[in-house]
Design a protein around this motif. Structure first.
Motif, PDB file in Angstrom:
ATOM      1  N   SER A   1      -1.952   2.479   1.146  1.00 18.88           N
ATOM      2  CA  SER A   1      -1.055   1.230   1.613  1.00 18.88           C
ATOM      3  C   SER A   1      -0.965   0.028   0.506  1.00 18.88           C
ATOM      4  N   ASP A   2      -1.919  -0.118  -0.291  1.00 16.54           N
ATOM      5  CA  ASP A   2      -1.963  -1.324  -1.347  1.00 16.54           C
ATOM      6  C   ASP A   2      -0.962  -0.728  -2.456  1.00 16.54           C
ATOM      7  N   ASP A   3      -0.709   0.437  -2.623  1.00 21.09           N
ATOM      8  CA  ASP A   3       0.283   0.668  -3.844  1.00 21.09           C
ATOM      9  C   ASP A   3       1.483   0.089  -3.672  1.00 21.09           C
ATOM     10  N   PHE A   4       1.803  -0.223  -2.440  1.00 20.84           N
ATOM     11  CA  PHE A   4       3.200  -0.933  -1.987  1.00 20.84           C
ATOM     12  C   PHE A   4       3.377  -2.228  -2.434  1.00 20.84           C
ATOM     13  N   HIS A   5       2.110  -3.001  -2.519  1.00 20.36           N
ATOM     14  CA  HIS A   5       2.180  -4.199  -3.058  1.00 20.36           C
ATOM     15  C   HIS A   5       1.524  -4.198  -4.622  1.00 20.36           C
ATOM     16  N   GLN A   6       1.005  -3.272  -4.981  1.00 22.71           N
ATOM     17  CA  GLN A   6       0.426  -3.210  -6.486  1.00 22.71           C
ATOM     18  C   GLN A   6       1.548  -2.997  -7.453  1.00 22.71           C
ATOM     19  N   PHE A   7       2.668  -2.146  -6.847  1.00 22.25           N
ATOM     20  CA  PHE A   7       3.536  -1.570  -8.014  1.00 22.25           C
ATOM     21  C   PHE A   7       4.992  -2.264  -7.553  1.00 22.25           C
ATOM     22  N   THR A   8       5.689  -2.215  -8.779  1.00 19.18           N
ATOM     23  CA  THR A   8       6.989  -2.810  -8.388  1.00 19.18           C
ATOM     24  C   THR A   8       8.170  -1.697  -7.994  1.00 19.18           C
ATOM     25  N   TYR A   9       7.855  -0.525  -8.423  1.00 21.73           N
ATOM     26  CA  TYR A   9       8.760   0.604  -8.075  1.00 21.73           C
ATOM     27  C   TYR A   9       7.769   1.755  -7.598  1.00 21.73           C
ATOM     28  N   ILE A  10       8.091   2.608  -6.638  1.00 20.42           N
ATOM     29  CA  ILE A  10       7.392   3.784  -6.175  1.00 20.42           C
ATOM     30  C   ILE A  10       8.519   4.910  -6.313  1.00 20.42           C
ATOM     31  N   ILE A  11       8.171   5.792  -7.076  1.00 16.45           N
ATOM     32  CA  ILE A  11       9.271   6.923  -7.424  1.00 16.45           C
ATOM     33  C   ILE A  11       8.945   8.312  -6.784  1.00 16.45           C
ATOM     34  N   ALA A  12       9.692   8.716  -5.702  1.00 10.14           N
ATOM     35  CA  ALA A  12       9.505  10.052  -5.078  1.00 10.14           C
ATOM     36  C   ALA A  12      10.012  11.121  -5.862  1.00 10.14           C
ATOM     37  N   MET A  13       9.696  12.185  -5.619  1.00  9.79           N
ATOM     38  CA  MET A  13      10.188  13.588  -6.207  1.00  9.79           C
ATOM     39  C   MET A  13      11.045  14.196  -5.129  1.00  9.79           C
ATOM     40  N   ASP A  14      11.189  13.855  -4.015  1.00 17.59           N
ATOM     41  CA  ASP A  14      11.999  14.479  -2.915  1.00 17.59           C
ATOM     42  C   ASP A  14      11.983  13.711  -1.654  1.00 17.59           C
TER      43      ASP A  14
ATOM     44  N   SER B   1       4.713   6.394   6.105  1.00 15.14           N
ATOM     45  CA  SER B   1       3.543   6.603   7.134  1.00 15.14           C
ATOM     46  C   SER B   1       2.381   5.778   6.503  1.00 15.14           C
ATOM     47  N   PHE B   2       2.603   5.625   5.078  1.00 16.88           N
ATOM     48  CA  PHE B   2       1.261   4.854   4.467  1.00 16.88           C
ATOM     49  C   PHE B   2       1.253   3.330   4.499  1.00 16.88           C
ATOM     50  N   ALA B   3       2.614   2.867   4.893  1.00 17.91           N
ATOM     51  CA  ALA B   3       2.828   1.471   5.025  1.00 17.91           C
ATOM     52  C   ALA B   3       4.033   1.135   6.064  1.00 17.91           C
ATOM     53  N   PRO B   4       3.459   1.462   7.275  1.00 17.98           N
ATOM     54  CA  PRO B   4       4.315   0.877   8.327  1.00 17.98           C
ATOM     55  C   PRO B   4       4.453  -0.470   8.327  1.00 17.98           C
ATOM     56  N   GLU B   5       3.488  -1.212   8.063  1.00 17.22           N
ATOM     57  CA  GLU B   5       3.566  -2.564   8.257  1.00 17.22           C
ATOM     58  C   GLU B   5       4.500  -3.326   7.457  1.00 17.22           C
ATOM     59  N   LEU B   6       5.226  -2.489   6.399  1.00 15.79           N
ATOM     60  CA  LEU B   6       6.197  -2.950   5.227  1.00 15.79           C
ATOM     61  C   LEU B   6       7.871  -3.149   6.060  1.00 15.79           C
ATOM     62  N   VAL B   7       7.762  -2.772   7.194  1.00 14.68           N
ATOM     63  CA  VAL B   7       9.104  -2.553   7.851  1.00 14.68           C
ATOM     64  C   VAL B   7       9.315  -4.104   7.818  1.00 14.68           C
ATOM     65  N   GLY B   8      10.605  -4.365   7.183  1.00 12.12           N
ATOM     66  CA  GLY B   8      11.065  -6.086   7.187  1.00 12.12           C
ATOM     67  C   GLY B   8      10.489  -6.844   6.168  1.00 12.12           C
ATOM     68  N   ASP B   9       9.638  -6.237   5.543  1.00 15.37           N
ATOM     69  CA  ASP B   9       8.951  -7.042   4.379  1.00 15.37           C
ATOM     70  C   ASP B   9       9.469  -6.664   3.112  1.00 15.37           C
ATOM     71  N   THR B  10      10.031  -7.763   2.445  1.00 13.14           N
ATOM     72  CA  THR B  10      10.588  -7.584   1.086  1.00 13.14           C
ATOM     73  C   THR B  10       9.752  -7.667   0.087  1.00 13.14           C
ATOM     74  N   LYS B  11       8.731  -8.042   0.149  1.00 11.06           N
ATOM     75  CA  LYS B  11       7.733  -8.102  -1.092  1.00 11.06           C
ATOM     76  C   LYS B  11       6.934  -7.000  -1.253  1.00 11.06           C
ATOM     77  N   HIS B  12       7.679  -6.003  -1.369  1.00 10.03           N
ATOM     78  CA  HIS B  12       6.908  -4.514  -1.678  1.00 10.03           C
ATOM     79  C   HIS B  12       7.585  -3.659  -2.572  1.00 10.03           C
ATOM     80  N   ALA B  13       7.079  -2.754  -3.116  1.00 12.83           N
ATOM     81  CA  ALA B  13       7.701  -1.756  -3.957  1.00 12.83           C
ATOM     82  C   ALA B  13       9.135  -1.292  -3.398  1.00 12.83           C
ATOM     83  N   ALA B  14      10.164  -1.162  -4.426  1.00  7.37           N
ATOM     84  CA  ALA B  14      11.188  -0.507  -4.155  1.00  7.37           C
ATOM     85  C   ALA B  14      10.860   1.119  -4.292  1.00  7.37           C
ATOM     86  N   ILE B  15      11.386   1.742  -3.256  1.00  8.81           N
ATOM     87  CA  ILE B  15      11.338   3.273  -3.447  1.00  8.81           C
ATOM     88  C   ILE B  15      12.521   3.895  -3.695  1.00  8.81           C
ATOM     89  N   HIS B  16      12.435   4.722  -4.997  1.00  6.38           N
ATOM     90  CA  HIS B  16      13.575   5.518  -5.477  1.00  6.38           C
ATOM     91  C   HIS B  16      13.034   7.248  -5.499  1.00  6.38           C
TER      92      HIS B  16
END
Length: 156
Positions: free
Chosen positions: A68-81, A90-105
């Motif tokens: 879950s801390d990856d979402f705060h440590q990194f600016t970008y999280i890049i998924a393969m699919d 499921s790793f960061a459900p607390e991030l719903v509505g939180d704008t201070k976390h990694a962008a997922i692409h």
């Protein structure tokens, strides 16, 4: 998913590109899987073979699972699919509505070739490591250009 094929390939390729751009001091790169079944394992032999053929180091890479801390440590999280994008929630459900976390692409969002799907096929099942490597190299190059522009970084 298991962090032994696509993600470590992309991590190694992206590290190589970032180093060539002289940005290794300002860009931190890591890969992780959404599954836990390969934790601590090195990249798959097919991934190692393709990286060896292109003289790209994978030294020190070991599979790990997303935290879950990856979402705060990194600016970008890049998924393969898409399944990994869904699983990431499921790793960061607390991030719903939180704008201070990694962008997922998804990695192929950055592809110039605009494939029919934005999912990188898993060579663990297909054996098509060269095909995946080509997708990864091109997409990582464009991802790096995107980050350089967005973050206003200066390359060498």
């Amino acid at each position: 998913m298991g962090n032994i094929c696509r993600s470590p390939m992309a991590e190694a390729v992206f590290r190589h590109q970032v180093k060539e751009a002289g940005l290794e001091a300002v860009i931190s790169i890591d890969s992780a899987g959404t599954g836990d079944w390969h934790i601590g394992h090195p990249p798959h032999q097919g991934t190692r073979d393709i990286l060896d053929a292109h003289e790209i180091s994978y030294e020190g890479l070991q599979a790990r699972q997303v935290r879950s801390d990856d979402f705060h440590q990194f600016t970008y999280i890049i998924a393969m699919d898409e399944s990994n994008v869904v699983n990431l929630a499921s790793f960061a459900p607390e991030l719903v509505g939180d704008t201070k976390h990694a962008a997922i692409h998804k990695l192929l969002e950055f592809s110039r070739n605009k494939p029919m799907t934005t999912d990188v096929p898993d060579p663990y099942y297909t054996g098509k490591f060269q095909e995946v490597y080509e997708m990864v190299v091109e997409s990582c190059s464009r991802l790096l250009a995107f980050i350089v522009e967005k973050e206003k970084l200066v390359t060498e």
